[in-house]
Design a protein around this motif. Structure first.
Motif, mmCIF file in Angstrom:
data_model
loop_
_atom_site.group_PDB
_atom_site.id
_atom_site.type_symbol
_atom_site.label_atom_id
_atom_site.label_comp_id
_atom_site.label_asym_id
_atom_site.label_seq_id
_atom_site.Cartn_x
_atom_site.Cartn_y
_atom_site.Cartn_z
ATOM 1 N N GLN A 1 -11.160 -7.074 3.296
ATOM 2 C CA GLN A 1 -10.910 -5.920 2.426
ATOM 3 C C GLN A 1 -9.458 -5.453 2.544
ATOM 4 O OE1 GLN A 1 -13.753 -2.789 3.217
ATOM 5 N NE2 GLN A 1 -15.469 -4.034 2.512
ATOM 6 N N TYR A 2 -8.948 -5.387 3.757
ATOM 7 C CA TYR A 2 -7.562 -4.955 3.973
ATOM 8 C C TYR A 2 -6.582 -5.985 3.399
ATOM 9 C CZ TYR A 2 -8.306 -0.782 6.783
ATOM 10 O OH TYR A 2 -8.619 0.488 7.192
ATOM 11 N N CYS A 3 -6.843 -7.271 3.631
ATOM 12 C CA CYS A 3 -5.943 -8.317 3.132
ATOM 13 C C CYS A 3 -5.900 -8.352 1.614
ATOM 14 C CB CYS A 3 -6.352 -9.675 3.691
ATOM 15 S SG CYS A 3 -5.975 -9.877 5.444
ATOM 16 N N VAL A 4 -7.048 -8.216 0.966
ATOM 17 C CA VAL A 4 -7.090 -8.217 -0.499
ATOM 18 C C VAL A 4 -6.316 -7.011 -1.038
ATOM 19 C CG1 VAL A 4 -8.608 -7.969 -2.503
ATOM 20 C CG2 VAL A 4 -9.196 -9.574 -0.680
ATOM 21 N N ALA A 5 -6.512 -5.835 -0.431
ATOM 22 C CA ALA A 5 -5.811 -4.631 -0.894
ATOM 23 C C ALA A 5 -4.300 -4.777 -0.752
ATOM 24 C CB ALA A 5 -6.296 -3.411 -0.125
ATOM 25 N N ALA A 6 -3.842 -5.486 0.284
ATOM 26 C CA ALA A 6 -2.407 -5.640 0.548
ATOM 27 C C ALA A 6 -1.825 -6.939 -0.005
ATOM 28 C CB ALA A 6 -2.160 -5.571 2.050
ATOM 29 N N GLU B 1 -1.429 0.859 -1.122
ATOM 30 C CA GLU B 1 -2.330 1.855 -1.701
ATOM 31 C C GLU B 1 -3.642 1.174 -2.033
ATOM 32 O OE1 GLU B 1 -0.593 4.157 -4.870
ATOM 33 O OE2 GLU B 1 0.652 5.263 -3.439
ATOM 34 N N ALA B 2 -4.740 1.892 -1.782
ATOM 35 C CA ALA B 2 -6.076 1.335 -2.014
ATOM 36 C C ALA B 2 -7.042 2.471 -2.305
ATOM 37 C CB ALA B 2 -6.537 0.550 -0.792
ATOM 38 N N ARG C 1 -10.805 -0.939 -1.224
ATOM 39 C CA ARG C 1 -10.707 -1.758 -2.438
ATOM 40 C C ARG C 1 -9.289 -1.674 -3.005
ATOM 41 N NH1 ARG C 1 -14.744 1.715 -3.816
ATOM 42 N NH2 ARG C 1 -13.703 2.264 -5.744
ATOM 43 N N PRO C 2 -8.815 -2.774 -3.594
ATOM 44 C CA PRO C 2 -7.464 -2.732 -4.183
ATOM 45 C C PRO C 2 -7.435 -1.806 -5.396
ATOM 46 C CG PRO C 2 -8.553 -4.814 -4.685
ATOM 47 C CD PRO C 2 -9.460 -4.068 -3.761
ATOM 48 N N VAL C 3 -6.266 -1.265 -5.633
ATOM 49 C CA VAL C 3 -6.038 -0.451 -6.830
ATOM 50 C C VAL C 3 -5.816 -1.413 -7.976
ATOM 51 C CG1 VAL C 3 -4.518 1.228 -7.945
ATOM 52 C CG2 VAL C 3 -5.012 1.421 -5.493
ATOM 53 N N VAL C 4 -6.561 -1.267 -9.062
ATOM 54 C CA VAL C 4 -6.370 -2.110 -10.234
ATOM 55 C C VAL C 4 -5.609 -1.331 -11.288
ATOM 56 C CG1 VAL C 4 -8.289 -3.681 -9.874
ATOM 57 C CG2 VAL C 4 -8.698 -1.529 -11.018
ATOM 58 N N SER C 5 -4.612 -1.971 -11.869
ATOM 59 C CA SER C 5 -3.763 -1.284 -12.854
ATOM 60 C C SER C 5 -4.395 -1.298 -14.214
ATOM 61 C CB SER C 5 -2.400 -1.957 -12.954
ATOM 62 O OG SER C 5 -1.884 -2.250 -11.705
#
Length: 123
Positions: A73-78, A95-96, A119-123
């Motif tokens: 989860q951290y790796c995907v967000a970053a 940012e997540a 979770r990653p921030v999606v634009s």
């Protein structure tokens, strides 16, 4: 050494109150390699809520490196790619979306916030 308090102690709450369980936009302020009580490698993460009513509040997360789903989860967000080494500095300012829950009081400790999902921030 003299220290000046720039606030009235009567206006300060006497105890910590967790923020409500919800999703929050957070920014990773600290991401440090540490060891757990039994010596296993872990990351100590400090997030800051960056918008809304609780902007400025800190949230803390300990991530054991052998808990693969949480590390993912951290790796995907970053945007850290699979199979590569990383520096803890690579995560700073990520940012997540943080799914925050309230963990009930136990063993004499008050209830507290827990980051349940990143979770990653999606634009």
């Amino acid at each position: 050494m003299r220290v000046e308090l720039n606030y009235n102690l009567e206006d300060v709450k006497s105890e910590f109150t967790p923020i409500p369980a919800a999703d929050y936009l957070g920014r990773l302020d600290k991401f440090e390699l540490a060891a757990s009580k039994d010596g296993k490698p872990m990351i100590k993460a400090t997030w800051e809520v960056v918008d809304g009513e609780f902007a400025g509040r800190k949230l803390f997360d300990n991530v054991m490196l052998d808990v693969e789903w949480k590390v993912k989860q951290y790796c995907v967000a970053a945007n850290i790619e699979s199979g590569r080494e990383f520096d803890t500095q690579d995560f700073l300012n990520t940012e997540a979306i943080l799914s925050v829950i309230i963990e009930p009081a136990k063993d004499g400790y008050a209830e507290k916030n827990k980051i349940n999902k990143v979770r990653p921030v999606v634009s």
